[in-house]
Design an enzyme around this catalytic site. Structure first.
Site, PDB file in Angstrom:
ATOM      1  N   ILE A  15     -13.782   1.654  -1.526  1.00  0.00           N
ATOM      2  CA  ILE A  15     -15.212   1.961  -1.497  1.00  0.00           C
ATOM      3  C   ILE A  15     -15.465   3.129  -0.546  1.00  0.00           C
ATOM      4  CG2 ILE A  15     -17.523   1.076  -1.026  1.00  0.00           C
ATOM      5  CD1 ILE A  15     -16.395  -1.750  -1.421  1.00  0.00           C
ATOM      6  N   LYS A  62     -13.403  -4.874  11.081  1.00  0.00           N
ATOM      7  CA  LYS A  62     -14.154  -3.937  10.239  1.00  0.00           C
ATOM      8  C   LYS A  62     -15.579  -3.757  10.745  1.00  0.00           C
ATOM      9  CE  LYS A  62     -11.332  -5.210   6.260  1.00  0.00           C
ATOM     10  NZ  LYS A  62     -11.239  -6.012   5.020  1.00  0.00           N
ATOM     11  N   VAL A 107       0.835  -1.203   0.000  1.00  0.00           N
ATOM     12  CA  VAL A 107       0.000   0.000   0.000  1.00  0.00           C
ATOM     13  C   VAL A 107       0.870   1.253   0.000  1.00  0.00           C
ATOM     14  CG1 VAL A 107      -1.754   1.307   1.261  1.00  0.00           C
ATOM     15  CG2 VAL A 107      -1.901  -1.186   1.145  1.00  0.00           C
TER      16      VAL A 107
END
Length: 441
Positions: free
Chosen positions: A138, A207, A15
């Site tokens: 998202i 999450k 990342v």
């Protein structure tokens, strides 16, 4: 253009490397959006000598002293993509208390001890953004904490782990067992060498805690989430779901509701479940993520896209960097943590759900009545019953039979107690599988 906004990047793996690449490729656009250029002040890594290919960055920016980098006066924003609890927690608390803004993708830390980060942000007056911690690129967390702030969210149901969704989708498409589908996911790069965090539901549970905290204005931690993985899901379970017009997904479910005493509470859980093919989440395949939000005024909302990977996650990180940088130039900060509701978390036993139970029973008169009696004793109503020869239609040994029962909605504790009693019956050879059913079948 004003003076540059200076970034300290903690981590330069999959990342972090994408963050550097996008900062380089989109530098002009990012500067125009913010009103000032972005500059990397330093990059903290574990090993200086690692080959990083043709990464467009000055090698002199790399350091192994993350804390020293964070404390520098010329650092405005700290971007953390290292992961894990420590030392990431200490680094980010230090940055936030010093008034620096923080952008993090660290779902495990936020779920384990997000309170420390929020408290440090309030103390120092900086921003804490973490869009990339759930569902990759998202746009999900900011709508929950900003766009829907004027509404009341009652339920959030999501597929938030791409690895498990790929595995279950492969099992559904090919009839493969769990081990075979996991092997394919590993070969294609969807599963880590050690897939425990994914297949045992730890990743999804972290999450779920973040989503519940934002949706219900309540601090919810990983320890508050009931967690089950997908390792026990079999090819027979998938076939049974197909026979019912369903598919199996690993769901995170966060819901607001009243407990037995009428108090408003929240329930947060992660587990595999059958959902009907008509449900919006049923068609989410491969390694994609999707989250279904049910709000009182806005109604049902669906968020869908790639939930992992270097580029998608870096996209979410940079979106947060732009937001916090604009705030710093304007001399403002985002809205602080909203945890005013402080609702108690309901134990899993009080969660309302349905069970799909597959039994191998003795094939003789009175069996169905005895089984039904167990359900009645626990106040669990049976919705459907399907009976056939053991092993399916083509088997039929004459001694055993398959009995598949789907219940109506009941407290999970009552359903679990029913299963425990069924296991003790002489007429029940085995409880072949137990799966929850969600989504209004």
């Amino acid at each position: 253009m004003t003076s540059p906004v200076r970034l300290a990047l903690l981590g330069c793996g999959t990342v972090g490397s994408e963050v550097v690449r996008l900062l380089h490729e989109q530098s002009a656009d990012l500067a125009a959006r913010i009103g000032a250029p972005l500059e990397i002040a330093g990059i903290a890594v574990r090993r200086l000598g690692r080959d990083r290919g043709d990464l467009p960055v000055d090698p002199a920016l790399f350091t192994t002293d993350a804390l020293g980098l964070i404390k520098r006066d010329d650092v405005d924003v700290v971007v953390e993509v290292v992961g894990g609890i420590e030392p990431a927690r200490s680094w980010l608390v230090e940055a936030l208390r010093a008034g620096k803004s923080v952008v993090t993708a660290n779902k495990a830390l936020l779920a384990e001890d997000g309170a420390s980060l929020h408290d440090a942000a309030a103390e120092g007056g900086g921003d804490l953004y973490y869009e990339a911690s759930v569902a990759g690129a998202i746009p999900l967390l900011r709508p929950l904490r900003e766009s829907l702030h004027g509404d009341r969210i009652n339920r959030v149901t999501g597929i938030v782990n791409g690895t498990t969704n790929f595995i279950l989708s492969a099992m559904d498409a090919t009839g493969a067992g769990f081990a075979e589908a996991l092997e394919e996911a590993t070969e294609l790069g969807y599963a880590e060498a050690d897939p425990t965090a994914d297949v045992e539901g730890f990743d999804a549970a972290a999450k779920a805690a973040i989503l519940a905290s934002l949706a219900f204005h309540t601090r919810v931690g990983a320890a508050d989430v009931h967690r089950e993985g997908i390792t026990e899901v079999t090819a027979a379970d998938v076939a049974s779901a197909k026979a019912m017009g369903c598919t199996i997904k690993l769901l995170c479910i966060a819901a607001r509701g009243a407990d037995a005493a009428g108090r408003e509470t929240v329930s947060v859980r992660v587990h595999p479940a059958m959902i009907p093919l008509a449900h919006p989440l049923a068609s989410v395949g491969d390694a994609f993520n999707a989250v279904f939000v049910e709000a009182e005024a806005a109604g049902p909302l669906m968020f869908y896209g790639r939930g992992a990977g270097g580029a998608p996650t870096a996209s979410a990180v940079l979106g947060d960097v732009v937001a916090v940088s604009r705030n710093r130039l304007a001399g403002v900060r985002s809205a602080s943590e909203s945890a005013y509701a402080d609702l108690p978390v309901r134990p899993m036993g009080e969660a309302l759900t349905r069970y799909h139970i597959s039994l191998d029973v003795a094939d003789r008169p009175g069996v169905l009545a005895a089984v039904a009696g167990v359900f009645a004793r626990h106040d669990v109503s049976i919705a459907t019953v399907r009976q056939g020869p053991a092993g399916g239609e083509a088997a039929g040994r004459g001694e055993d039979a398959d009995l598949v029962i789907v219940t109506h909605v009941a407290p999970d504790a009552a359903l679990a107690a029913t299963v425990r009693e069924l296991r003790g019956l002489d007429i029940v050879r085995s409880v072949a599988s137990v799966l929850r059913v969600e989504g209004g079948l």
